[in-house]
Enzyme design. Structure first.
Site: not given
Ligand code: AMP
Length: 197
Positions: A13, A88, A127, A139, A150
């Site tokens: 994404k 989400r 990655r 990360r 996740r």
């Molecule tokens: P991402 O970079 O989108 O994979 O997000 C990394 C982490 O940030 C996720 O595993 C969640 O802990 C938190 N996070 C990001 N976006 C959201 C969201 N829309 N709702 C809740 N937690 C989020």
């Protein structure tokens, strides 16, 4: 053009969102990036979010919805924006509906990146390896254990958004298993059509 990117963690994404943002000249709004910036800045939201992120869980719906609502009121979002990693949960999707309604705006397209799970783990390992080779920082939630959590959270809380957006008639499915170029071409085909529609 208001776009949402849906798909499991590691589906690509972020890569596609960055490309689309550049091609279509709309900002990429990644709640993950915004939360990581808050963590790095040591803000109260960041302090709260760090533990949740590192555990592979979701930050509260209210916190992320507030962050998004504030962000889309900035002038660079006037022509459109792309949401990457939000909504989400169904509650977040409903909050987003309200946020857009209050601003007389509506969703253009929800792009669902479809990939198979085995490929996701292989991509994650790749990655991590590539980031380390490039001397970058991996990360803190990029490890197999947190990733598996996740993925479970995605299936339980985010996958219900697929029928939600299907019913609204805005969902488009993209085969995320091809090369970056193939995925890009498929997305551009879809967006070209919806831009004309
Ligand atoms: P991402 O970079 O989108 O994979 O997000 C990394 C982490 O940030 C996720 O595993 C969640 O802990 C938190 N996070 C990001 N976006 C959201 C969201 N829309 N709702 C809740 N937690 C989020």
């Amino acid at each position: 053009m208001i776009l949402i990117f849906l798909g499991p963690p590691g589906a690509g994404k972020g890569t596609q969102a960055k490309r689309i943002a550049a091609t279509y000249k709309i900002p990429q709004l990644s709640t993950g990036d915004m939360l990581r910036a808050a963590v790095a800045a040591g803000t109260p939201v960041g302090k709260q979010a760090k533990k949740v992120i590192d555990a592979g869980q979701l930050v509260s719906d209210e916190i992320v919805a507030d962050i998004v609502a504030d962000r889309i009121d900035e002038t660079d979002c006037e022509k459109g924006f792309l949401l990457d990693g939000f909504p989400r949960t169904l509650a977040q999707a409903e909050m987003l509906d309200k946020i857009l309604q209050d601003r007389d705006r509506s969703l253009t397209t929800v792009l669902l990146l479809k990939v198979d799970e085995d490929a996701l783990l292989a991509r994650l390992r790749n990655r991590i390896e590539q980031t380390m080779q490039a001397g970058g920082e991996v990360r803190s939630d990029d490890n197999v254990e947190t990733f598996t959590k996740r993925l479970r959270v995605y299936k339980e809380q985010t996958a219900p958004l697929i029928p939600f957006y299907e019913e609204k008639g805005v969902l488009r499915v993209v085969d995320g298993m091809g090369s970056i170029d193939a995925v890009s071409a498929e997305i551009d085909g879809i967006l070209g059509q919806s831009a004309k529609a």
